[in-house]
Design an enzyme around this catalytic site. Structure first.
Site, PDB file in Angstrom:
ATOM      1  N   LYS A  60       0.848  -1.203   0.000  1.00 48.07           N
ATOM      2  CA  LYS A  60       0.000   0.000   0.000  1.00 48.07           C
ATOM      3  C   LYS A  60       0.884   1.253   0.000  1.00 48.07           C
ATOM      4  CE  LYS A  60      -0.241  -0.246   5.050  1.00 48.07           C
ATOM      5  NZ  LYS A  60      -1.063  -0.665   6.205  1.00 48.07           N
ATOM      6  N   ARG A 158     -10.435   0.335  14.865  1.00 46.46           N
ATOM      7  CA  ARG A 158     -10.236   1.035  13.605  1.00 46.46           C
ATOM      8  C   ARG A 158     -11.140   0.354  12.595  1.00 46.46           C
ATOM      9  NH1 ARG A 158      -4.220   1.445  11.000  1.00 46.46           N
ATOM     10  NH2 ARG A 158      -4.776  -0.665  10.415  1.00 46.46           N
ATOM     11  N   TYR A 280      14.238  30.923   5.273  1.00 46.80           N
ATOM     12  CA  TYR A 280      13.031  31.576   5.797  1.00 46.80           C
ATOM     13  C   TYR A 280      13.136  31.835   7.298  1.00 46.80           C
ATOM     14  CZ  TYR A 280      10.289  30.805   1.546  1.00 46.80           C
ATOM     15  OH  TYR A 280       9.803  30.842   0.270  1.00 46.80           O
TER      16      TYR A 280
HETATM   17  C1  LIG Z   1      -0.198  -1.571   6.874  1.00 46.39           C
HETATM   18  C2  LIG Z   1      -0.719  -2.861   7.336  1.00 46.39           C
HETATM   19  C3  LIG Z   1       0.137  -3.957   7.456  1.00 46.39           C
HETATM   20  C4  LIG Z   1       1.645  -3.843   7.319  1.00 46.39           C
HETATM   21  O1  LIG Z   1       2.139  -3.265   8.518  1.00 46.39           O
HETATM   22  P1  LIG Z   1       3.686  -3.002   8.788  1.00 46.39           P
HETATM   23  O2  LIG Z   1       3.704  -2.494  10.186  1.00 46.39           O
HETATM   24  O3  LIG Z   1       4.116  -1.996   7.801  1.00 46.39           O
HETATM   25  O4  LIG Z   1       4.395  -4.290   8.637  1.00 46.39           O
HETATM   26  C5  LIG Z   1      -0.427  -5.189   7.760  1.00 46.39           C
HETATM   27  N1  LIG Z   1      -1.772  -5.317   7.961  1.00 46.39           N
HETATM   28  C6  LIG Z   1      -2.612  -4.260   7.892  1.00 46.39           C
HETATM   29  C7  LIG Z   1      -4.059  -4.462   8.161  1.00 46.39           C
HETATM   30  C8  LIG Z   1      -2.114  -2.988   7.599  1.00 46.39           C
HETATM   31  O5  LIG Z   1      -2.946  -1.943   7.553  1.00 46.39           O
END
Ligand SMILES: *Cc1c(COP(=O)(O)O)cnc(C)c1O
Length: 391
Positions: A60, A158, A280
């Site tokens: 992702k 969540r 800045y």
């Molecule tokens: C992002 C995610 C992962 C991967 O998590 P990492 O901590 O990057 O290994 C696995 N499962 C779900 C549901 C996630 O949202």
């Protein structure tokens, strides 16, 4: 750098040489190097830790900023057969790169999107019974159960089935019928702190819920969860950050190999007297006569403004051929300034590069200085970089 060969501060040639001859377009102002051989070694390490469970790849956020298609192809070459993305848009972009590998969408089924999932041969990770009913109805109309996953919330609060829905399912498991559910997942909230009792509690809830369902594959562990031990592995593990060399732990040394390096092009080299300020807000006053290099990467590239230097606090550190070059002043949208006073003038020139993330200053260092986590540093590395893949 060996005798006479160009260093990275002197032009594209030095960086190209450092990267084993990779071509650096003359137009590249920011260069993100992803070492796919290191990524593959990280995958193997996680797969061996999780065996006999299957090791999926979480890609992702455009492969945590590295480029999902390139990352997934490298993982597929290593034998990875299951991928997770967050959105259907990410799934559409990734599908051509991964052939017929299993592809799950963690955000699940938005209302009306079932035909799009089917068209991409992509599996929703469903988090409530409304989604399950919609997918089952779609499958019934099609006359074919398409595979999907079910997400149960074990304390993250969540996504996933909540307590009332869990009870409803356990009282009548047939409510899941017809939806092709072949994988049950949950997600750990505190796996990055291995001693946290919350992980054990989530494990117990997950195991108890799974026991009340028809047999199906189960998956609980993210990267840090893989490292918690075999009790957390079940049938499939879902590492993300550890593949990319980020630290899966909050407070322990990083066991993974770095994958990402970042370089910014020097646009100009200038000089300023002691007492002048840089950037800045005039927030950084020079304490000595200074030669500085202005680099074409800024916070619009995810090189966070929180990495900036002021009189009150040092900022990030760059490097040229292994020599540290401290940041001067705030990070601008497109530009950042580094102190090259201590380097021989011929080693930092217009057209050369400064290393922004690498052995001198890692993803984890950047995260610590900016008050965030490596995940946010990596996924924030925007579209302006020229991405160079090694291995
Ligand atoms: C992002 C995610 C992962 C991967 O998590 P990492 O901590 O990057 O290994 C696995 N499962 C779900 C549901 C996630 O949202």
């Amino acid at each position: 750098m060996d005798g006479g060969a160009p260093g990275i501060g002197t032009g594209s040639g030095g960086l190209s040489r450092l990267l084993g001859g990779a071509s650096i377009p003359a137009s590249a102002n920011g260069v993100l190097v992803a070492d796919l051989a290191a990524l593959r070694r990280n995958y193997r390490k996680l797969r061996e830790a999780a065996a006999p469970a299957e090791c999926a790849g979480v890609v992702k956020g455009d492969g945590y900023g590295l480029g999902a298609a390139q990352v997934a192809r490298a993982l597929a070459a290593e034998g990875c057969r299951t991928f997770f993305v967050a959105t259907l848009g990410e799934a559409a972009a990734l599908r051509p790169a991964i052939g017929d590998a299993a592809l799950y969408v963690l955000d699940g089924l938005s209302p009306g999107s079932a035909p799009d999932f089917a068209a991409l041969t992509t599996r929703p990770v469903m988090g409530d019974l409304g989604e399950v009913a919609e997918w089952a109805a779609f499958c019934a109309a099609l006359g074919m159960e398409l595979p999907s996953a079910l997400h149960v919330d074990t304390g993250m609060n969540r996504l996933g089935l909540k307590a009332a829905e869990r009870q409803a399912v356990l009282a009548a498991p047939a409510r899941l019928d017809g939806a092709g559910i072949d994988l049950l997942i949950s997600h750990l909230a505190c796996a990055d702190t291995p001693d946290n009792p919350k992980s054990r509690d989530q494990l117990a809830q997950f195991t108890a819920f799974a026991a009340g369902l028809p047999p199906m594959r189960r998956s609980l562990a993210n990267s840090a969860g893989v490292l918690l031990g075999s009790g957390f592995h079940f049938d499939l593990v879902r590492p993300g950050i550890a593949l990319y060399g980020g630290n899966p732990y909050a407070e322990r040394a990083n066991p993974m190999e770095p994958v990402v390096r970042l370089y910014g092009r020097i646009l100009q080299v200038g000089e300023a007297a002691a007492g002048e300020t840089v950037g800045y807000g005039a927030a950084h006053t020079l304490r000595r006569a200074t030669r500085y290099a202005t680099v074409a990467v800024g916070y619009a590239d995810g090189y966070l403004r929180a990495l900036g230097a002021t009189d009150a606090r040092p900022g990030a550190v760059g490097a040229i051929d292994g020599a540290a070059v401290p940041m001067l002043g705030r990070v601008s949208m497109d530009l950042t300034v580094f102190d090259v006073t201590d380097l021989p003038p011929e080693t930092a020139q217009r057209g050369g590069f400064i290393e922004l993330i690498g052995p001198q200053f890692t993803v984890d260092d950047a995260a610590a200085l900016a008050g965030t986590i490596g995940y946010e540093i990596l996924t924030g590395l925007g579209p302006r970089y020229t991405r160079v893949y090694l291995g």
